[in-house]
Write a protein that holds these residues in place. Structure first.
Motif: not given
Length: 875
Positions: A506-519
């Motif tokens: 599913a992640y590799r299908k959508v147009d864009f992914i953004v994530t807040h993370a510290y690691s």
């Protein structure tokens, strides 16, 4: 950055040397550096601490861990060089210190870890608006970008998705206590509805009158119990801090403990409990047989097992003479158990084939619950994190009601897990309101059930219900959905959702992914843009998992300034709001410091008489000025309380002192049991609903299957019976072993998996029963391939005599490390093996999955404490 940290920044060592130096100052974990230099700096740090050149500051322990303890950080030149825990008063059983656990004491490894994300970054082959080569998500290189670039990119992607496909195309993983205010202000987003750790309690318990969060007695009353049943819980692993200590005090007071479940766990060992073995997902069958035994053996005059007075006054639906007014099915629980409707009495002989519990143990357990014994029946949520567990909350409540184990000293039927484990009751300290004025809510009505979310993204359809958060929702059938953007904040969605490999698809299908993370957790690894956030130690702010047990609250302070270019989640949303054409002050009208101040100012503490509450803190103009100078400007009104504001922040914790016979004891449901008419429960009938028409109508209306209004046994999807290709002939199928994914001492859900010291102290095993291991010639430490139709993972075997045969335990929370060529996950992520299927109420069935395993014939695993961290080196 000055001082120790600045010196270490200019040093370099190898990864192996870094691990060897794990006993050194936490400052050494900030970046790689040379062996000798690190030792020298560690020695200097210790010498500085001895000279008292630094300062002790109460530090947040911010994860959803099942406890909330006091951690204190020793800060020198902006670096935490060691930690300690609660020493605000002498420790005693009645007035225990709020001691930190091994996870809490490892927080400095999170904050100063070598894998800390330092700068905003994008995937090398990502292209704006199209995603570029999406197949490279998870294995692409990273490039450093500025904050302006990152925020401009994210804003452009959100605008593009909204403009072309509407707000429904934006899928956001968030939590109910900290909604994505930015996306709500932007017009809303598709959300995810997840039962998560709560399981079927989330839907069923409120309807039937069962308080699954706080509905047992307090720790002092627990000492009055003769028998304490630990049903499907293991606080020694999952609820650290005081709970195990409280259970131990009950044992010292004379209580006998019983452990029910597939594993004789650490808590059972500590409490010398008797083990009643029950296969995963078969608890309803087991408890129906317990009910059958109580009914058939009960004789009110000579053998009084059932509390008929309690059933008649305080429940509806047990028998035909006590049905609720809204019942539209001419059936009741007692007659179902006796086999009137299906010609199958739910006897111990019927149940043993399903649940694996010997008949004599079922009978013995039923007799232990008799009404003239003081029994505390304390359940965990693991049995409800199973497919087809819609009846578990209701049957456990029914068993408690049959013995009359509600509302009396020494008697209880309620939770024995999470923050209330071992000490339930209303909080003696209640936090002030953290709510920020909200002029906008999520305008998008789409809410996808978590087990179905990856299919929804991939296939473009999902089962739509008008509302999952209240009775009355009904399925409106399959609805089209076109997800184009995934936004992750506060949640590692790939690692926590079922069917991780499908999630990657599913992640590799959508147009864009953004994530807040510290690691670089799994979700961040598979994203296009990662925004480096500050940890709770780098903020002076309120946070979601704030409270601990009912007697104490920790009030942490900002410990250090944000490292590298990290920013808070609120800062990120405020900056995005500007780029999206919104007034950031409407999105967040209060600063983080003001919100935290408001929480503390509004905190109440129980009065000395135990009859009401009064303000906790005294606030003067001087203290407002001191706060403002130290952490940021705030506004407030003067008030008189029990402790000064700045004194509280210096102390870092407030705890109400307890003693036997004080005014603060709590007996759950006592007022209701004493007078059910005057003090009704919040159910349709005002009583415990053993027959609940609302439950049947609501859950059946979700469109995934029908459920009865009373507890019934339903064969479980991916459960024990489905492990046979021929149930009657008892011929096993291709995946004959049940897999359970317990919360583990090393991790809090998926958090802490990146801490080398915890990896060394607590390996990442798969637990296998000695009988199953002997049949396959497996020994301790062998590398095993565990597999099913969903995926394949590797873990090291730990052989156990304390696990029911036919069942493996795969502790939850590992971050996936998938070999793209073989498809094998070398980190052993449990959710790769968890199927994205569900039952009537849409539960995430983490504990009902079928697998097989064998010795791995490839390269053997080494302990994961030797495995490199996911360190992103950007120039």
């Amino acid at each position: 950055m000055a001082g120790i940290f600045g010196k270490i920044q200019n040093s370099r060592i190898s990864r192996r040397s870094f691990l060897k130096a794990s006993a050194a100052s936490t400052a050494g974990l900030a970046l790689v550096g040379g062996d000798n230099k690190l030792s020298e700096l560690s020695a200097k740090a210790a010498a500085d601490a001895a000279k008292d050149e630094g300062k002790w500051i109460t530090a947040a322990c911010w994860f959803d861990c099942g406890g909330k303890c006091k951690n204190v950080a020793y800060v020198k030149d902006g670096v935490v060089i060691r930690q300690k825990t609660d020493d605000t008063h002498p420790d005693s059983p009645d007035y225990p210190q709020q001691r930190g656990c091994l996870r809490g004491r490892s927080h400095r490894r999170q904050v100063f870890g070598a894998d800390r994300l330092k700068y905003p970054m994008k995937r090398k082959h990502w292209k704006p608006l199209t995603g570029g080569d999406k197949s490279l998500r998870g294995r692409d290189e990273w490039e450093r970008i500025s904050w302006d670039e990152a925020l401009d990119y994210v804003a452009a992607e959100l605008k593009n998705a909204k403009g072309k496909y509407g707000n429904r195309s934006i899928l956001a993983f968030d939590f109910f206590f900290q909604p994505l205010r930015l996306l709500n202000a932007f017009g809303g987003h598709t959300s995810v509805n997840d039962t998560a750790s709560i399981g079927t309690f989330a839907y069923v318990a409120p309807l039937i009158g069962l308080d699954f969060l706080n509905g047992a007695n307090d720790r002092f009353d627990m000492r009055k119990s003769e028998t304490i049943v630990m049903y499907g819980n293991n606080p020694a692993w999952s609820s650290l801090g005081s709970p195990s200590y409280n259970y131990y005090q009950a044992k010292k007071a004379g209580a006998k403990f019983i452990c029910v479940g597939p594993h004789y766990n650490s808590s059972a060992n500590m409490l010398d409990a008797k083990w009643i073995r029950v296969r995963p997902g078969t608890d309803t069958a087991f408890l129906l047989a317990v009910a059958n035994t109580m009914i058939t053996e009960d004789e009110p005059k000579t053998n009084p097992i059932i509390d008929w007075d309690f059933l008649n006054r305080c429940t509806v639906g047990f028998d035909a003479n006590h049905m609720p007014k809204d019942a539209n099915l001419n059936e009741n629980f007692k007659d179902y158990v006796l086999g009137k409707y299906d010609d199958t009495p739910k006897t111990p002989e019927w149940a043993t084939e399903i649940c694996g519990t010997p008949v004599e143990d079922i009978v013995w357990f039923a007799r232990e619950l008799r009404k003239d014994k003081k029994v505390s029946l304390l359940f965990g949520r693991a049995p409800s994190r199973c497919n087809n567990a819609e009846s578990f909350p209701q049957i456990i409540m029914t068993i408690g009601a049959m013995g009359g184990h509600f509302g009396k000293p020494g008697h209880a039927c309620g939770p024995g897990c999470s923050t209330s484990s071992g000490n339930c009751g209303p909080g003696m300290i209640t936090l002030g309101d953290s709510t920020i004025p909200l002029d906008f809510s999520n305008a998008v009505e789409d809410s996808i059930n978590a087990p179905e979310v990856w299919d929804a993204v991939i296939k473009g359809k999902y089962n739509f219900a008008s509302s999952y958060d209240r009775p009355g929702s009904v399925s409106k059938g399959m609805r089209d959905i076109d997800i184009r953007v995934i936004y992750n904040r506060l949640r590692n969605s790939l690692s926590t959702n079922l069917d991780e490999r499908k999630g990657i698809e599913a992640y590799r299908k959508v147009d864009f992914i953004v994530t807040h993370a510290y690691s670089l957790n799994t979700s961040a690894q598979y994203s296009d843009i990662v925004l480096p956030i500050s940890t709770q130690w780098e903020r002076h702010s309120n946070y979601g998992f704030f409270t601990g047990n009912r007697e104490a609250v920790v009030f942490p302070s900002k410990v250090i300034e944000p490292l590298y270019e990290s920013k808070s989640d609120q800062w990120i949303e405020e900056e995005l709001a500007k780029r999206l054409g919104m007034d950031s002050k409407k999105v967040y009208p209060y600063s983080e410091e003001q919100t935290y101040f408001n929480v503390i100012a509004g905190t109440q503490v129980i009065n000395k008489a135990g009859t009401g509450y009064e303000p906790l803190v005294t606030i003067t103009e001087k203290e407002i000025s001191e706060w403002s100078a130290k952490w940021g400007p705030v506004k407030g009104t003067h008030q008189q309380g029990r402790i000064g504001l700045m004194e509280l922040m210096e102390q870092g914790v407030y705890q109400v002192e307890r003693f036997e016979g004080d005014n603060y004891g709590s007996i759950a449901y006592q007022d209701f049991v004493n007078d059910p008419i005057a003090k009704p429960l919040q159910t349709k009938s005002g009583k415990f609903e053993i027959y609940c028409q609302t439950k049947a109508d609501w859950i059946s209306g979700m469109g995934r299957g029908k459920v009865k209004p009373y507890p019934e046994y339903t064969p479980v999807k991916n459960g024990y019976e489905q492990s046979f290709k021929d149930w009657k002939g008892k011929i096993k199928g291709d995946y004959p072993y049940q897999m359970v994914t317990p919360h583990y001492l090393r991790r809090s859900h998926t958090s802490f998996d990146n801490i080398p010291q915890l990896r060394e102290a607590l390996p990442n095993p798969v637990y296998i029963s000695a009988k199953d291991a002997a049949q396959k010639g497996i020994k301790d430490g062998d590398t095993l391939l565990v597999y099913n139709l969903n995926g394949k993972v590797l873990r090291l075997a730990t052989i156990s005599e304390e696990l029911i045969p036919g069942c493996i335990f795969m502790p939850h929370g590992a971050w996936a490390d998938i070999d793209e060529k073989t498809g094998i996950d070398k980190s052993g992520s449990d959710n790769i093996l968890c199927a994205s299927v569900t039952s009537a109420c849409g539960v995430s069935g983490y504990n009902t999955n079928l697998v097989n395993f064998k010795k791995y014939d490839g390269e053997q695993l080494e302990p994961d404490c030797l495995k490199p961290l996911k360190i992103v080196n950007l120039k």
